[in-house]
Each structure stands twice: as C-alpha cells, then as structure tokens.
Write an enzyme that holds these catalytic residues in place. Structure first.
Site, mmCIF file in Angstrom:
data_model
loop_
_atom_site.group_PDB
_atom_site.id
_atom_site.type_symbol
_atom_site.label_atom_id
_atom_site.label_comp_id
_atom_site.label_asym_id
_atom_site.label_seq_id
_atom_site.Cartn_x
_atom_site.Cartn_y
_atom_site.Cartn_z
ATOM 1 N N HIS A 1 3.922 -2.138 3.345
ATOM 2 C CA HIS A 1 4.034 -0.773 2.816
ATOM 3 C C HIS A 1 5.490 -0.535 2.424
ATOM 4 O O HIS A 1 6.357 -0.509 3.308
ATOM 5 C CB HIS A 1 3.632 0.267 3.867
ATOM 6 N N HIS B 1 -5.563 9.567 0.365
ATOM 7 C CA HIS B 1 -5.742 8.785 1.591
ATOM 8 C C HIS B 1 -6.750 9.382 2.558
ATOM 9 O O HIS B 1 -6.624 9.263 3.779
ATOM 10 C CB HIS B 1 -4.408 8.564 2.317
ATOM 11 N N ASP C 1 0.822 -1.211 0.000
ATOM 12 C CA ASP C 1 0.000 0.000 0.000
ATOM 13 C C ASP C 1 0.855 1.260 0.000
ATOM 14 O O ASP C 1 1.978 1.275 0.511
ATOM 15 C CB ASP C 1 -0.877 0.047 1.258
#
Length: 263
Positions: free
Chosen positions: A219, A129, A74
């Site tokens: 991530h 986000h 992500d």
C-alpha cells in the site's frame, strides 16, 4: 487492502488502527455464509490460453519460462505515489495499481494518468472501500462502476481487474463482477504494511514470502512502504525474478470476468 473501512481513507494512522482486526481475512476466502469460491492460479491460465496474447508494458515476458512475480499496490493514489512511480521508472519495473475512488482518484487524477502512461496496469479497489459482502447488490455495482468510470475518463482504458476490499468476496460479488466485465485478483504475499512504518521489516516480510508467480500486496499510502520498494526490487532481481503486471503474469492467457485469481 486487507482491512480498511469506509472512514479509514482519511489518515494512514486510522487505517492502521483498524487493520489489525482482520489481517488475514483476504487470504482465506472464508466467505460469508457457507459459500466458498474456487480461485485460479496464474500457471493454470497460462496453460490454457484463450488466444495468443503477448505481454506488454516494459517488453514481452513469457512467464511460462521466466521466474515472474507481480508487484501490486492498493488504495492509492496518495501523496507517496509520485515517488513510487519514480522508483518503478528508474528500476524499469511495471506494477499493478488497485485504486480507490473517493479521496484518491478524485484527489490525484494526474497520478492516475501517469500510472497508465508509464505502462502500469490501472485497476479498481472500489470507490469507497465498502466491504462488498456486507452491502446490497446495487451498492456493489455502484462501488465497482464509479472507479471504472473515473479511470476510463482519465486513461481511456476501462479496468478489467478489481481487488475486493479485505479480499472478501462471495457468489453475489462474483456474479456482479462477471456482469461488469471484471476479474477479481487476490494475492499471495503481504507485508502487512498497515501495521508498521518499519521499511526494513516490510522488505523482510516480502522477501520471506516471495515465490514464483507471486502477487505481492503493498500500500503506497503508508509512509514505510515506498522506501522499502527499492530493496524489494533489487533483492528479488538478484534471485532471478522478473517483475510483471498481473495481466503479464497470466499471458498468453488472460483474466476472465467473474473469475478469482490467486497464486
């Protein structure tokens, strides 16, 4: 990713500081209000395919018989993504990238192109986000449309998958995702790599949680994550796992717009 805010994309340190507040939020689907959405497991999709779809990428994999697992990343691309792509290429492992638009797709367009060219699935993690359950419908549409437009322009392929920030979704997000041709993908394994730079700990957390049909959340924006990836891959291969993208995990079924997928 489990707990970013709009301003947190600027530094990994800032991401980590706020992430602790909602580390488990994405895995619970304890959604706003009284809404509770059902999720669909990959095995269910495979058992009821809409059509005969072969897995693509690094070769056909039948997850009805193979012990499959999906690596997902992500909030990239980032300065660490090139090294990650080198590792995945060396290990012959496909991954699924849920990308952010602002300061990520915009900053590293060549890495987005490379992800697609090397057989990875390129998907959306929204533009900025924003927590989708906390904004108005038109803002949700904008958060989903902008990264899709940017990814399609760079790769020639419009994303069909998205991961909501913090894993937070509700009826409104679900309906708009369906309207925009997007399926939502959550996860079953998290290393909480936003809380540590200890690569050995990140690897340990993933290996402890891994299971067949798992979807691993990592991530590549954090400095400890990419160095942990080779060990994760090698250890899981030794256990008999085959790495696939999320679409490959569902084949011969496929993700349907408006559905929420999680092992």
């Amino acid at each position: 990713m489990p707990s970013l805010t709009r301003k947190m994309t600027r530094t990994g340190k800032a991401f980590r500081a706020a992430a602790v507040f909602s580390a488990a939020a994405g895995l619970t689907l304890a959604l706003s209000g009284c809404t509770r959405l059902d999720t669909t497991a990959p095995s269910t999709v495979r058992a009821h395919p809409a059509s005969d779809v072969q897995a693509a990428g690094y070769g056909a994999v039948d997850c009805r018989t193979a012990k499959c697992i999906a690596l997902t990343f992500d909030a990239g691309p980032s300065e660490n993504s090139a090294r990650l792509l080198d590792i995945l290429k060396e290990k012959k492992v496909p991954a699924t990238f849920f990308l952010l638009g602002a300061r990520h797709i915009e900053k590293y367009p060549e890495l987005v192109k490379r992800m697609a060219a090397e057989g990875h699935e390129v998907a959306s993690h929204t533009w900025d986000h924003k927590i989708l359950t906390k904004i108005e419908p038109d803002e949700i549409r904008d958060e989903l449309k902008r990264p899709n437009d940017a990814i399609e322009k760079l790769t020639g392929h419009r994303p069909t998958l998205m991961r909501p920030p913090q894993g937070r979704t509700n009826d409104t997000v679900n309906a708009i995702s369906k309207e925009m041709g997007l399926a939502e993908v959550l996860w079953s394994v998290t290393a909480k790599d936003y809380t540590t730079n200890d690569s050995a700990l990140i690897e340990k957390r993933v290996l402890e949680q891994a299971s067949r049909d798992g979807i691993i959340l990592l991530h590549d924006i954090y400095p400890g994550t990419v160095p942990a990836v080779p060990g994760i891959i090698d250890a899981l291969k030794e256990r008999g796992y085959v790495f696939v993208t999320v679409p490959q995990l569902l084949a011969p079924g496929k993700a349907e717009p408006g559905q929420v997928y999680r092992p």
